[in-house]
Design an enzyme around this catalytic site. Structure first.
Site, PDB file in Angstrom:
ATOM      1  N   GLU A 234      -0.435  -0.555  15.608  1.00 51.72           N
ATOM      2  CA  GLU A 234      -1.102   0.714  15.316  1.00 51.72           C
ATOM      3  C   GLU A 234      -2.107   1.113  16.453  1.00 51.72           C
ATOM      4  O   GLU A 234      -2.412   2.083  16.935  1.00 51.72           O
ATOM      5  CB  GLU A 234      -1.889   0.657  13.810  1.00 51.72           C
ATOM      6  CG  GLU A 234      -2.472   1.848  13.512  1.00 51.72           C
ATOM      7  CD  GLU A 234      -3.577   1.491  12.287  1.00 51.72           C
ATOM      8  OE1 GLU A 234      -3.179   1.055  11.348  1.00 51.72           O
ATOM      9  OE2 GLU A 234      -4.696   2.291  12.451  1.00 51.72           O
TER      10      GLU A 234
ATOM     11  N   CYS B  71       1.072  -1.198   0.056  1.00 49.56           N
ATOM     12  CA  CYS B  71      -0.021  -0.081  -0.072  1.00 49.56           C
ATOM     13  C   CYS B  71       0.931   1.142   0.060  1.00 49.56           C
ATOM     14  O   CYS B  71       2.312   1.053   0.071  1.00 49.56           O
ATOM     15  CB  CYS B  71      -0.797  -0.087   1.336  1.00 49.56           C
ATOM     16  SG  CYS B  71       0.045   0.078   2.723  1.00 49.56           S
TER      17      CYS B  71
ATOM     18  N   ASN C  24      -3.546  -7.328   8.190  1.00 48.04           N
ATOM     19  CA  ASN C  24      -4.389  -7.223   7.044  1.00 48.04           C
ATOM     20  C   ASN C  24      -4.457  -8.351   6.345  1.00 48.04           C
ATOM     21  O   ASN C  24      -5.413  -8.760   5.567  1.00 48.04           O
ATOM     22  CB  ASN C  24      -4.206  -5.924   6.173  1.00 48.04           C
ATOM     23  CG  ASN C  24      -2.836  -6.049   5.359  1.00 48.04           C
ATOM     24  OD1 ASN C  24      -2.920  -6.613   4.374  1.00 48.04           O
ATOM     25  ND2 ASN C  24      -1.673  -5.652   5.954  1.00 48.04           N
TER      26      ASN C  24
ATOM     27  N   HIS D 225       2.980   1.984  10.874  1.00 46.81           N
ATOM     28  CA  HIS D 225       1.929   1.836  11.833  1.00 46.81           C
ATOM     29  C   HIS D 225       1.837   2.911  12.905  1.00 46.81           C
ATOM     30  O   HIS D 225       0.950   3.075  13.518  1.00 46.81           O
ATOM     31  CB  HIS D 225       2.197   0.498  12.796  1.00 46.81           C
ATOM     32  CG  HIS D 225       2.029  -0.872  11.882  1.00 46.81           C
ATOM     33  ND1 HIS D 225       1.289  -1.150  11.330  1.00 46.81           N
ATOM     34  CD2 HIS D 225       2.883  -1.915  11.931  1.00 46.81           C
ATOM     35  CE1 HIS D 225       1.446  -2.357  10.507  1.00 46.81           C
ATOM     36  NE2 HIS D 225       2.511  -2.811  11.060  1.00 46.81           N
TER      37      HIS D 225
HETATM   38  S1  SF4 Z   1      -3.257   3.220   6.613  1.00 45.47           S
HETATM   39 FE1  SF4 Z   1      -2.074   1.448   6.564  1.00 45.47          FE
HETATM   40  S2  SF4 Z   1      -2.885   0.123   4.950  1.00 45.47           S
HETATM   41 FE2  SF4 Z   1      -3.516   2.234   4.509  1.00 45.47          FE
HETATM   42  S3  SF4 Z   1      -2.056   3.168   3.407  1.00 45.47           S
HETATM   43 FE3  SF4 Z   1      -1.236   3.784   5.471  1.00 45.47          FE
HETATM   44  S4  SF4 Z   1       0.177   1.760   6.003  1.00 45.47           S
HETATM   45 FE4  SF4 Z   1      -0.940   1.081   4.347  1.00 45.47          FE
END
Ligand code: SF4
Length: 286
Positions: free
Chosen positions: A125, A12, A228, A73
């Site tokens: 997180e 991501c 995830n 995180h």
């Molecule tokens: S919030 Fe988490 S899943 Fe979404 S872009 Fe950021 S690191 Fe990636």
């Protein structure tokens, strides 16, 4: 055999940023040890590669000497304070989406809200975010925690509630929790809901659900310690009994996969594209 790779598969934005900035730092400081608080990403292969270039994972910020990387995180308020007190420079690679949740939590806590965070208890997180929620806050891990949360809200005497959620939490479970919580809170409460599930997570979960309904077998690629990735596995397994969770091609039962006509592949947010490619090539070439 037909192989369909999910379009939303792989790194991501937050992870891509953390990995590339860490690589840049290691290149800039070649030969030196760069400290990172906790695994940079929940993927053993990615972390091992960076460790070979000089990254050292530490469990406590005080183990760093001059500077330390904070991963996507995010971390708790206390970590920033400790680093500040010890004069440790922070290379903050917390994903901007996570930072936004920290800021929102702090702002609402200052404005007298009771903050409910929905998330996985031991996830880094969640540990980071809850520290920005103030005293009048509480974590909901699953539906079983709703009644305890309601008791805490009542005892606090606060009538303004903010509900936040971990960026990689399951959308369906979040919706169920919010619905039940709202039903149980009477009209005197002002409830503000912020769905802070990351769009990258949402799209990935939606695609996994759709794809798992179209294929004979599903392969979910990612770290076994990745929250995830585990959720993608759970979603796929509901629709496709032949779902496997693998970290690398070595974990895959390729012989078994040869029995299926259509195979779907989806990867978690910390999984590099090369891991997916390796699996695809192994299926095609065996
Ligand atoms: S919030 Fe988490 S899943 Fe979404 S872009 Fe950021 S690191 Fe990636």
């Amino acid at each position: 055999m037909k192989i369909i790779i999910g379009k939303t598969s792989g790194f991501c934005g937050g992870v891509l940023n953390a990995v590339s900035k860490t690589e840049q730092e290691l290149e800039k400081e070649k030969g030196k040890t760069i400290y990172c608080l906790g695994e940079l990403v929940h993927n053993k292969q990615v972390v091992e590669k960076l460790e070979k270039k000089g990254l050292k994972i530490i469990d406590n910020i005080e183990e760093a000497n001059e500077k330390a990387i904070i991963r996507a995180h995010g971390v708790s308020k206390e970590v920033y304070e400790k680093a500040n007190n010890k004069g440790i420079e922070i290379i903050d690679l917390t994903c901007p989406k996570v930072l936004k949740i920290h800021n929102t939590a702090e702002e609402y806590a200052k404005n007298g809200y009771f903050i409910v965070l929905v998330g996985v208890e031991e996830h880094p997180e969640t540990i980071g975010t809850i520290s920005f929620c103030g005293e009048n806050s509480c974590l909901i891990r699953n539906k079983e925690d709703i009644n305890v949360t309601l008791d805490k809200i009542v005892k606090s005497n606060i009538k303004k509630i903010l509900i936040l959620v971990q960026t990689t939490y399951s959308l369906q479970k979040f919706q169920e929790i919010v619905e039940e919580l709202q039903q149980k809170l009477n009209a005197e409460y002002k409830v503000c809901i912020q769905n802070t599930i990351c769009s990258a997570t949402k799209l990935r979960q939606e695609e996994t659900e759709k794809l798992s309904k179209q294929v004979d077998a599903m392969i979910i690629v990612g770290g076994k310690n990745s929250s995830n990735t585990k959720k993608l596995y759970d979603i796929a397994k509901i629709n496709c009994a032949n779902t496997e969770l693998v970290e690398t091609v070595k974990d895959l039962d390729i012989k078994n996969m040869k029995n299926y006509k259509i195979i779907g592949i989806m990867a978690g947010a910390s999984t590099p594209n090369e891991s997916v490619e390796e699996i695809k090539n192994a299926l095609m070439n065996t």
